[in-house]
Design an enzyme around this catalytic site. Sequence first.
Site, mmCIF file in Angstrom:
data_model
loop_
_atom_site.group_PDB
_atom_site.id
_atom_site.type_symbol
_atom_site.label_atom_id
_atom_site.label_comp_id
_atom_site.label_asym_id
_atom_site.label_seq_id
_atom_site.Cartn_x
_atom_site.Cartn_y
_atom_site.Cartn_z
ATOM 1 N N ASN A 1 -39.936 -17.537 -31.784
ATOM 2 C CA ASN A 1 -38.957 -17.116 -32.722
ATOM 3 C C ASN A 1 -38.590 -17.986 -33.891
ATOM 4 O OD1 ASN A 1 -36.434 -16.133 -33.571
ATOM 5 N ND2 ASN A 1 -35.180 -16.461 -31.588
ATOM 6 N N TRP A 2 -39.053 -17.346 -34.960
ATOM 7 C CA TRP A 2 -38.992 -18.078 -36.062
ATOM 8 C C TRP A 2 -37.469 -18.323 -36.772
ATOM 9 C CZ3 TRP A 2 -43.395 -16.590 -39.483
ATOM 10 C CH2 TRP A 2 -44.941 -16.920 -38.936
ATOM 11 N N LYS A 3 -36.523 -17.483 -35.951
ATOM 12 C CA LYS A 3 -35.086 -17.278 -36.490
ATOM 13 C C LYS A 3 -35.257 -17.045 -38.109
ATOM 14 C CE LYS A 3 -33.746 -19.902 -32.373
ATOM 15 N NZ LYS A 3 -33.152 -20.888 -31.832
ATOM 16 N N HIS B 1 -30.671 -11.828 -28.071
ATOM 17 C CA HIS B 1 -30.612 -13.509 -28.443
ATOM 18 C C HIS B 1 -29.275 -13.794 -28.230
ATOM 19 C CE1 HIS B 1 -31.360 -17.386 -29.841
ATOM 20 N NE2 HIS B 1 -32.583 -17.335 -29.281
ATOM 21 N N GLU C 1 -27.664 -16.307 -30.095
ATOM 22 C CA GLU C 1 -27.227 -16.251 -31.496
ATOM 23 C C GLU C 1 -26.579 -15.168 -31.834
ATOM 24 O OE1 GLU C 1 -30.838 -18.406 -33.194
ATOM 25 O OE2 GLU C 1 -30.345 -19.957 -31.938
ATOM 26 N N GLU D 1 -32.741 -18.075 -21.409
ATOM 27 C CA GLU D 1 -32.587 -19.111 -22.578
ATOM 28 C C GLU D 1 -31.032 -19.729 -22.298
ATOM 29 O OE1 GLU D 1 -35.215 -18.658 -26.086
ATOM 30 O OE2 GLU D 1 -33.354 -17.467 -26.489
ATOM 31 N N GLY E 1 -32.077 -25.570 -28.904
ATOM 32 C CA GLY E 1 -31.864 -26.338 -30.378
ATOM 33 C C GLY E 1 -31.317 -27.667 -29.959
ATOM 34 N N SER F 1 -35.609 -25.430 -26.137
ATOM 35 C CA SER F 1 -35.984 -26.714 -26.428
ATOM 36 C C SER F 1 -37.285 -26.864 -25.714
ATOM 37 C CB SER F 1 -35.389 -27.871 -25.998
ATOM 38 O OG SER F 1 -34.267 -27.922 -26.841
ATOM 39 N N GLY G 1 -38.298 -21.553 -30.082
ATOM 40 C CA GLY G 1 -37.804 -21.632 -31.329
ATOM 41 C C GLY G 1 -38.403 -22.594 -32.157
ATOM 42 N N GLY G 2 -37.783 -23.796 -32.514
ATOM 43 C CA GLY G 2 -38.181 -25.096 -33.359
ATOM 44 C C GLY G 2 -39.667 -25.210 -33.289
#
Length: 255
Positions: free
Chosen positions: A12-14, A98, A100, A169, A175, A214, A235-236
């Site tokens: 997930n590149w956000k 998600h 977010e 998640e 993150g 993470s 993510g990251g």
Amino acid sequence: MHASRKPLIAGNWKMHYGGPAGVELAIACVRIAPKVPKVELVIAPPFTALAACAHECEGKGVAVAAQNFYPKDQGAFTGEVSAPMLKDAGCTWVIVGHSERRQYFGETDASVGEKTKVAIASKLPPIVCVGETLAERESGKTLEVVRRQVAAFLDFIAEAPGVAAIAYEPVWAIGTGKTAGPAEAEEVHAAIRAQLADRLPEVAEKTRILYGGSVKADNAKGLLGCANVDGALIGGASLDAASFGAIAEAAQGLT
Ligand code: 13P
């Protein structure tokens, strides 16, 4: 992981890499695919890079997901993007609910249920996200919260066993560099699978339940080694093809 479910590793590149740099990253992800033939790879770029990334990935072992959509096919909904449009752009998955989006954009269990229903009906398989906040975990409400979130879309995923994936998640792990330990993750994954089995055993057997929060190359093996963890939503670490590839190789090594 379980031999009957193909591991799914999704990035997930956000809100990163929405232009030419995203196309470069997609090309780098395509190079990972031949090394992990037993793993399903998915990348989720921002809307602006979807069509270009899908063009690079087509037929090359990397599927493309959108990060969100609006659950109407078309109409006067300024700023929104529909499932048919995403399919036209080359997407074969969509992330739904998600944390977010729940936290910053007002998504609720009801809207997540509606999007799950429409995504499945539109033949755009959803990766539906659930997870508790730190306050909910600290007050012992983790399983209660996750069960409530799953209940909101369970009927819809039961209509098409194995089409949707679920991502657990924990919000406090996103993150932050903190992950649920394998035992903590497995407890929630097993509870979700039991909830699916109560509704329909076939859904429990076929649905892939991903862990997110993470996930990095150095903790992937422990998490993916859990019986009810069928993949990861990253993510990251998905913004770097080497670390995304290392996580995919960890999954491949466990098959
Ligand atoms: P991080 O891997 O950066 O913690 O993000 C997880 C996530 O939210 C994936 O959807």
